[in-house]
Design an enzyme around this catalytic site. Structure first.
Site, PDB file in Angstrom:
ATOM      1  N   ASN A   1       4.407  -6.169   5.797  1.00 59.51           N
ATOM      2  CA  ASN A   1       3.291  -6.990   6.271  1.00 59.51           C
ATOM      3  C   ASN A   1       3.777  -8.230   6.999  1.00 59.51           C
ATOM      4  O   ASN A   1       3.185  -8.663   7.981  1.00 59.51           O
ATOM      5  CB  ASN A   1       2.410  -7.414   5.091  1.00 59.51           C
ATOM      6  CG  ASN A   1       1.114  -6.645   5.066  1.00 59.51           C
ATOM      7  OD1 ASN A   1       0.710  -6.052   6.040  1.00 59.51           O
ATOM      8  ND2 ASN A   1       0.468  -6.655   3.917  1.00 59.51           N
TER       9      ASN A   1
ATOM     10  N   GLY B   1      -1.901  -4.477   1.066  1.00 54.00           N
ATOM     11  CA  GLY B   1      -2.015  -5.693   1.845  1.00 54.00           C
ATOM     12  C   GLY B   1      -1.087  -6.805   1.412  1.00 54.00           C
ATOM     13  O   GLY B   1      -1.107  -7.889   1.988  1.00 54.00           O
TER      14      GLY B   1
ATOM     15  N   ASP C   1      -6.147   8.258   9.190  1.00 58.51           N
ATOM     16  CA  ASP C   1      -6.084   6.951   9.841  1.00 58.51           C
ATOM     17  C   ASP C   1      -4.771   6.734  10.592  1.00 58.51           C
ATOM     18  O   ASP C   1      -4.621   5.756  11.315  1.00 58.51           O
ATOM     19  CB  ASP C   1      -6.309   5.820   8.833  1.00 58.51           C
ATOM     20  CG  ASP C   1      -5.255   5.763   7.731  1.00 58.51           C
ATOM     21  OD1 ASP C   1      -4.255   6.512   7.805  1.00 58.51           O
ATOM     22  OD2 ASP C   1      -5.425   4.958   6.797  1.00 58.51           O
TER      23      ASP C   1
ATOM     24  N   SER D   1       0.801  -1.221   0.000  1.00 62.64           N
ATOM     25  CA  SER D   1       0.000   0.000   0.000  1.00 62.64           C
ATOM     26  C   SER D   1       0.833   1.270   0.000  1.00 62.64           C
ATOM     27  O   SER D   1       0.374   2.313  -0.446  1.00 62.64           O
ATOM     28  CB  SER D   1      -0.956   0.011   1.205  1.00 62.64           C
ATOM     29  OG  SER D   1      -0.245   0.033   2.419  1.00 62.64           O
TER      30      SER D   1
ATOM     31  N   HIS E   1      -1.201   5.868   6.778  1.00 59.61           N
ATOM     32  CA  HIS E   1      -0.700   6.033   5.415  1.00 59.61           C
ATOM     33  C   HIS E   1      -0.291   7.475   5.145  1.00 59.61           C
ATOM     34  O   HIS E   1      -0.954   8.403   5.597  1.00 59.61           O
ATOM     35  CB  HIS E   1      -1.768   5.621   4.401  1.00 59.61           C
ATOM     36  CG  HIS E   1      -2.196   4.204   4.534  1.00 59.61           C
ATOM     37  ND1 HIS E   1      -3.243   3.811   5.345  1.00 59.61           N
ATOM     38  CD2 HIS E   1      -1.715   3.073   3.971  1.00 59.61           C
ATOM     39  CE1 HIS E   1      -3.386   2.504   5.281  1.00 59.61           C
ATOM     40  NE2 HIS E   1      -2.473   2.026   4.449  1.00 59.61           N
TER      41      HIS E   1
END
Length: 204
Positions: free
Chosen positions: A98, A69, A179, A35, A182
């Protein structure tokens, strides 16, 4: 604090590859990430990969194969077909975060990254590793071993390394989306700057 990386990539989602078609003989730069490279939460044209295409102009064709992801295992699964399809001259490899954040064992992550390096080099692509750093609350032992994977692989396979893709961004709330995970559109030029410092030494 590297807040941007807490639980990043746990969000599922898909951003289709953004391919800018240049002249048929223009070398291809394939960006292979998650991402952070897929312009999550911002317009794709504001993402650092698109900004890279603008910077390179008609001399190169930039293909963004990044998916939000994505893990190193997923990237490895998809890479052979992408190499066959795009035949890149350069591969910007930005995967592994991740794996670390989800607790996937580090030897597995290293093995996946190493396999992608080998595949790309066997396909005559020059690999540039885009490093990631984990938040300090994962413990110094784990975070140091995680970061060492990138430096070790870069040395072993003679691959230029961007030490930390989000350097100067991850700890700045003004450059983060709401959020807290990012980078904003405003942060993308800084991300590109981090990449460009290394990439410009590789391109002819």
């Amino acid at each position: 604090m590297l807040r941007v990386l807490y639980l990043i990539f746990a969000l599922s989602g898909f951003l289709p590859s953004a391919t800018v078609v240049m002249a048929a003989d223009a070398p291809t730069v394939l960006v292979w990430g998650d991402s952070l490279s897929a312009a999550y939460g911002i317009p794709v044209d504001k993402g650092w990969v698109n900004l890279l295409q603008e910077k390179l102009g008609d001399d190169y064709r930039v293909v963004n194969g990044s998916i939000s992801g994505e893990t190193s295992a997923g990237g490895l699964t998809r890479l052979p077909e992408a190499l066959k399809t795009h035949q890149p001259a350069y591969l910007l490899l930005e995967l592994g975060a991740n794996d670390g954040l989800r607790g996937i064992d580090l030897p597995t992550m290293r093995s996946n990254l190493e396999a992608m390096l080998k595949l790309a080099q066997a396909a005559n692509a020059k690999v540039i590793l885009l490093g990631i750093q984990l938040p300090p609350n994962y413990g110094s032992t784990f975070t140091e071993k995680f970061a060492a994977i990138y430096t070790d692989l870069a040395t072993q396979y003679n691959a230029p390394l961007v030490p930390f893709l989000l350097d100067g961004v991850a700890d700045n709330w003004d450059l983060m989306q709401a959020d807290g995970l990012h980078p904003t559109a405003e942060a993308q030029p800084k991300v590109l700057e981090n990449v460009w410092k290394v990439l410009e030494t590789v391109l002819p």
